[in-house]
Scaffold this motif. Structure first.
Motif, PDB file in Angstrom:
ATOM      1  N   GLN A   2       0.818  -1.210   0.000  1.00  0.00           N
ATOM      2  CA  GLN A   2       0.000   0.000   0.000  1.00  0.00           C
ATOM      3  C   GLN A   2       0.853   1.262   0.000  1.00  0.00           C
ATOM      4  O   GLN A   2       0.499   2.255  -0.638  1.00  0.00           O
ATOM      5  N   CYS A   5       2.073   1.559  -3.662  1.00  0.00           N
ATOM      6  CA  CYS A   5       1.074   1.585  -4.723  1.00  0.00           C
ATOM      7  C   CYS A   5      -0.102   2.509  -4.463  1.00  0.00           C
ATOM      8  O   CYS A   5      -0.822   2.880  -5.385  1.00  0.00           O
ATOM      9  N   GLY A   6      -0.351   2.821  -3.194  1.00  0.00           N
ATOM     10  CA  GLY A   6      -1.484   3.674  -2.867  1.00  0.00           C
ATOM     11  C   GLY A   6      -2.807   2.940  -2.788  1.00  0.00           C
ATOM     12  O   GLY A   6      -3.862   3.568  -2.716  1.00  0.00           O
ATOM     13  N   LYS A   7      -2.758   1.619  -2.840  1.00  0.00           N
ATOM     14  CA  LYS A   7      -3.970   0.824  -2.697  1.00  0.00           C
ATOM     15  C   LYS A   7      -3.593  -0.515  -2.074  1.00  0.00           C
ATOM     16  O   LYS A   7      -2.420  -0.864  -2.002  1.00  0.00           O
ATOM     17  N   THR A   8      -4.591  -1.243  -1.614  1.00  0.00           N
ATOM     18  CA  THR A   8      -4.321  -2.546  -1.025  1.00  0.00           C
ATOM     19  C   THR A   8      -4.139  -3.586  -2.135  1.00  0.00           C
ATOM     20  O   THR A   8      -4.662  -3.420  -3.238  1.00  0.00           O
ATOM     21  N   PRO A   9      -3.419  -4.675  -1.851  1.00  0.00           N
ATOM     22  CA  PRO A   9      -3.189  -5.670  -2.902  1.00  0.00           C
ATOM     23  C   PRO A   9      -4.420  -6.512  -3.243  1.00  0.00           C
ATOM     24  O   PRO A   9      -4.501  -7.079  -4.316  1.00  0.00           O
ATOM     25  N   ASP A  11      -8.668  -6.428  -3.257  1.00  0.00           N
ATOM     26  CA  ASP A  11      -9.898  -5.660  -3.115  1.00  0.00           C
ATOM     27  C   ASP A  11     -11.068  -6.569  -2.791  1.00  0.00           C
ATOM     28  O   ASP A  11     -10.998  -7.786  -2.960  1.00  0.00           O
ATOM     29  N   SER A  31      -0.760  -2.621 -13.592  1.00  0.00           N
ATOM     30  CA  SER A  31      -0.927  -1.174 -13.739  1.00  0.00           C
ATOM     31  C   SER A  31       0.136  -0.390 -12.969  1.00  0.00           C
ATOM     32  O   SER A  31       0.084   0.833 -12.927  1.00  0.00           O
ATOM     33  N   LEU A  32       1.100  -1.079 -12.402  1.00  0.00           N
ATOM     34  CA  LEU A  32       2.101  -0.437 -11.542  1.00  0.00           C
ATOM     35  C   LEU A  32       3.482  -0.500 -12.174  1.00  0.00           C
ATOM     36  O   LEU A  32       4.424  -1.033 -11.603  1.00  0.00           O
TER      37      LEU A  32
END
Length: 85
Positions: A2, A5-9, A11, A31-32
């Protein structure tokens, strides 16, 4: 993951779905593209599902990605990272 990447792995719309995804899905880095291969490798090692294969914290600290952390001036900072954790 996180922090990079700014998000959790994994969802999901509910805790049950998130838990299902943690157990059954693979981490997707498609997308990273800005994340280095070394960082991706480190993340995958941390998220190893099999606890017998998952590295210890010492093994993770010895990972090449952690060992090669530098500040904006190019100074090696792996010892400082360890101290801060």
């Amino acid at each position: 993951f996180q922090l990079l990447c700014g998000k959790t792995p994994f969802d999901g719309v509910s805790l049950r779905r998130i838990n299902h995804n943690i157990c059954n899905k693979e981490v997707n880095f498609n997308s990273l593209t800005q994340i280095s291969e070394e960082a991706k490798s480190f993340i995958l090692r941390c998220l190893e599902k099999d606890p017998h294969k998952r590295p210890s914290i010492k093994e993770l600290f010895d990972d090449a990605w952690i060992q090669n952390i530098t500040d904006q001036d190019g100074n090696q900072n792996s010892d400082q990272v360890r101290a801060n954790l």
